[in-house]
Motif scaffolding. Structure first.
Motif, PDB file in Angstrom:
ATOM      1  N   ASN A 128      13.269  18.695  -9.386  1.00  0.00           N
ATOM      2  CA  ASN A 128      12.587  19.948  -9.720  1.00  0.00           C
ATOM      3  C   ASN A 128      11.554  19.739 -10.835  1.00  0.00           C
ATOM      4  O   ASN A 128      11.415  20.576 -11.743  1.00  0.00           O
ATOM      5  N   LEU A 129      10.836  18.630 -10.757  1.00  0.00           N
ATOM      6  CA  LEU A 129       9.791  18.327 -11.725  1.00  0.00           C
ATOM      7  C   LEU A 129       8.414  18.572 -11.108  1.00  0.00           C
ATOM      8  O   LEU A 129       8.217  18.361  -9.911  1.00  0.00           O
ATOM      9  N   SER A 130       7.482  19.024 -11.912  1.00  0.00           N
ATOM     10  CA  SER A 130       6.103  19.131 -11.437  1.00  0.00           C
ATOM     11  C   SER A 130       5.576  17.731 -11.152  1.00  0.00           C
ATOM     12  O   SER A 130       6.006  16.744 -11.768  1.00  0.00           O
ATOM     13  N   PHE A 131       4.638  17.644 -10.211  1.00  0.00           N
ATOM     14  CA  PHE A 131       4.128  16.330  -9.794  1.00  0.00           C
ATOM     15  C   PHE A 131       2.624  16.403  -9.611  1.00  0.00           C
ATOM     16  O   PHE A 131       2.100  17.341  -9.007  1.00  0.00           O
ATOM     17  N   ARG A 132       1.950  15.420 -10.160  1.00  0.00           N
ATOM     18  CA  ARG A 132       0.508  15.332 -10.016  1.00  0.00           C
ATOM     19  C   ARG A 132       0.127  13.859  -9.999  1.00  0.00           C
ATOM     20  O   ARG A 132       0.770  13.038 -10.658  1.00  0.00           O
ATOM     21  N   TYR A 133      -0.894  13.522  -9.243  1.00  0.00           N
ATOM     22  CA  TYR A 133      -1.327  12.130  -9.189  1.00  0.00           C
ATOM     23  C   TYR A 133      -2.843  12.052  -9.120  1.00  0.00           C
ATOM     24  O   TYR A 133      -3.537  13.014  -8.800  1.00  0.00           O
ATOM     25  N   SER A 134      -3.347  10.881  -9.435  1.00  0.00           N
ATOM     26  CA  SER A 134      -4.761  10.582  -9.262  1.00  0.00           C
ATOM     27  C   SER A 134      -4.873   9.120  -8.873  1.00  0.00           C
ATOM     28  O   SER A 134      -4.037   8.298  -9.278  1.00  0.00           O
ATOM     29  N   ASN A 157       1.931  12.007 -12.922  1.00  0.00           N
ATOM     30  CA  ASN A 157       2.598  12.860 -13.892  1.00  0.00           C
ATOM     31  C   ASN A 157       3.832  13.457 -13.230  1.00  0.00           C
ATOM     32  O   ASN A 157       3.714  14.153 -12.216  1.00  0.00           O
ATOM     33  N   LEU A 158       4.988  13.160 -13.780  1.00  0.00           N
ATOM     34  CA  LEU A 158       6.236  13.792 -13.344  1.00  0.00           C
ATOM     35  C   LEU A 158       6.775  14.565 -14.528  1.00  0.00           C
ATOM     36  O   LEU A 158       7.203  13.965 -15.531  1.00  0.00           O
ATOM     37  N   GLY A 159       6.724  15.886 -14.428  1.00  0.00           N
ATOM     38  CA  GLY A 159       7.097  16.681 -15.582  1.00  0.00           C
ATOM     39  C   GLY A 159       6.169  16.358 -16.734  1.00  0.00           C
ATOM     40  O   GLY A 159       4.951  16.375 -16.599  1.00  0.00           O
ATOM     41  N   GLU A 160       6.753  16.014 -17.878  1.00  0.00           N
ATOM     42  CA  GLU A 160       5.963  15.729 -19.070  1.00  0.00           C
ATOM     43  C   GLU A 160       5.667  14.244 -19.235  1.00  0.00           C
ATOM     44  O   GLU A 160       5.000  13.859 -20.197  1.00  0.00           O
ATOM     45  N   LYS A 161       6.144  13.416 -18.323  1.00  0.00           N
ATOM     46  CA  LYS A 161       5.954  11.977 -18.467  1.00  0.00           C
ATOM     47  C   LYS A 161       4.811  11.480 -17.579  1.00  0.00           C
ATOM     48  O   LYS A 161       4.594  12.001 -16.476  1.00  0.00           O
ATOM     49  N   ALA A 162       4.105  10.467 -18.064  1.00  0.00           N
ATOM     50  CA  ALA A 162       2.919   9.952 -17.375  1.00  0.00           C
ATOM     51  C   ALA A 162       3.089   8.462 -17.097  1.00  0.00           C
ATOM     52  O   ALA A 162       3.485   7.694 -17.985  1.00  0.00           O
ATOM     53  N   TYR A 163       2.754   8.062 -15.857  1.00  0.00           N
ATOM     54  CA  TYR A 163       2.989   6.691 -15.409  1.00  0.00           C
ATOM     55  C   TYR A 163       1.723   6.099 -14.785  1.00  0.00           C
ATOM     56  O   TYR A 163       0.948   6.794 -14.124  1.00  0.00           O
ATOM     57  N   THR A 164       1.569   4.804 -14.990  1.00  0.00           N
ATOM     58  CA  THR A 164       0.555   4.011 -14.294  1.00  0.00           C
ATOM     59  C   THR A 164       1.249   3.151 -13.260  1.00  0.00           C
ATOM     60  O   THR A 164       2.272   2.514 -13.562  1.00  0.00           O
ATOM     61  N   LEU A 165       0.716   3.120 -12.022  1.00  0.00           N
ATOM     62  CA  LEU A 165       1.227   2.229 -10.986  1.00  0.00           C
ATOM     63  C   LEU A 165       0.225   1.104 -10.769  1.00  0.00           C
ATOM     64  O   LEU A 165      -0.980   1.358 -10.623  1.00  0.00           O
ATOM     65  N   TYR A 166       0.720  -0.122 -10.732  1.00  0.00           N
ATOM     66  CA  TYR A 166      -0.157  -1.278 -10.530  1.00  0.00           C
ATOM     67  C   TYR A 166       0.444  -2.170  -9.450  1.00  0.00           C
ATOM     68  O   TYR A 166       1.654  -2.435  -9.454  1.00  0.00           O
ATOM     69  N   PHE A 167      -0.415  -2.653  -8.539  1.00  0.00           N
ATOM     70  CA  PHE A 167       0.024  -3.456  -7.409  1.00  0.00           C
ATOM     71  C   PHE A 167      -0.408  -4.909  -7.600  1.00  0.00           C
ATOM     72  O   PHE A 167      -1.572  -5.182  -7.929  1.00  0.00           O
ATOM     73  N   ILE A 168       0.531  -5.808  -7.395  1.00  0.00           N
ATOM     74  CA  ILE A 168       0.298  -7.240  -7.590  1.00  0.00           C
ATOM     75  C   ILE A 168       0.475  -7.947  -6.245  1.00  0.00           C
ATOM     76  O   ILE A 168       1.568  -7.918  -5.671  1.00  0.00           O
TER      77      ILE A 168
END
Length: 324
Positions: free
Chosen positions: A67-73, A92-103
């Motif tokens: 039940n967290l808000s979700f946003r991506y770019s 962005n999941l709730g108040e936390k922000a993540y970077t995804l990187y592919f190797i």
């Protein structure tokens, strides 16, 4: 604009695995569980735009289950002092922000190691990797930050704007005539002088208003023409072009600070300058003199503001406008 459009760009140009993983590894290795996520088994397609879409879907499912808000770019650009830091996906999941990187290969791994040192300076400091190869230790990082260029911008045809925009606005105890922004704008207009039609053609090509293969001249319009640009950190920048005032960029005053403004102008200055040097080296004919022209307009405007500030008048905004 669809998600596939976002993944098309200058920086993420690899579309296949350069060094395929061993046959027994058909799923990415990931540290997502270290950040409290449920196990994610993501198959390797070798195409960053496809793998990115699948990863976004997986994280969206987990956000919904919590039940967290979700946003991506996607293809997100952070504007740092050294230049542009581009990553495939931010979340962005709730108040936390993540970077995804592919190797996918060793070069990606070396850039990932530099990204570890840089990501904390961005708005998405939690770094999650998806790797087709083991995360070995002992490698020297390879720089992931590249010069910020006009090609990092793109036109948003249907964007809606609101708020206050300006070329410059006053900071604490700052005068326009003594500011770094003023110095950068002076240098920009020096670069434009004599080559503005070529540089407008270059700008239009780089931000993909037109898909021109060759660098061609474009006459500046007598009546101002404006475009809305998608800039670094998802900011909307207004580009205005006219014969009288030339090529101008306007920034959202409440969303960005002077560091962002100056980093942006430094990047486009270097990009335009390198193009002008190329034109000079190839003996490109200079523009015919026009009246009015942007060099004279800016020179006069800068002198008048410097005089007013010397007399004690406080100038708050240059080229400001408000959109409701």
């Amino acid at each position: 604009m669809g998600i596939f459009d976002f993944f098309r760009g200058r920086r993420m140009n690899k579309t296949a695995v350069t060094a395929p993983p061993e046959k027994e590894q058909n799923h990415f290795l990931t540290n997502a569980e270290d950040f409290g996520f449920a196990k994610i088994e993501l198959g390797i397609t070798g195409k960053v735009r496809v793998d990115g879409i699948i990863a976004i879907t997986e994280f969206q499912k987990q956000a919904e289950s919590r039940n967290l808000s979700f946003r991506y770019s996607v293809m997100y650009v952070s504007l740092l002092e050294e230049g542009a830091l581009t990553v495939p996906v931010v979340l962005n999941l709730g108040e936390k922000a993540y970077t995804l990187y592919f190797i996918y290969n060793e070069e990606d791994l070396l850039k990932y190691k530099d990204l570890l040192n840089q990501v904390g300076r961005t708005k998405y400091p939690n770094l999650i990797y998806f790797s087709a190869i083991p995360i070995y230790e002992g490698y020297e990082p390879k720089k992931i930050i590249e010069p910020f260029q006009l090609a990092d911008l793109r036109v948003e045809k249907d964007a809606e704007l609101s708020g206050e925009y300006a070329m410059w606005w006053k900071g604490a105890d700052e005068q326009f005539s003594q500011s770094e922004t003023c110095d950068l704008l002076k240098k920009l207009y020096d670069v434009f002088k004599g080559y503005e039609t070529y540089l407008l053609g270059y700008l239009v090509r780089q931000i993909r208003i037109k898909e021109e293969q060759e660098l061609t001249r474009m006459k500046l319009p007598e009546t101002p023409v404006t475009f809305i640009l998608h800039g670094p950190e998802e900011q909307k920048i207004v580009l205005e072009v006219s014969q009288e005032k030339g090529i101008r960029f306007f920034f959202p005053m409440k969303e960005v600070n002077k560091d962002y403004r100056n980093r942006f102008l430094k990047g486009v200055l270097v990009d335009f300058l390198s193009t002008r040097i190329y034109l000079e080296q190839h003996n490109a004919a200079q523009d015919e003199e026009q009246d009015p022209n942007s060099y004279d307009w800016f020179s006069f405007m800068a002198r008048m503001i410097a005089q007013k500030e010397a007399e004690g008048e406080s100038i708050e905004v240059i080229g400001g406008f408000n959109l409701q």
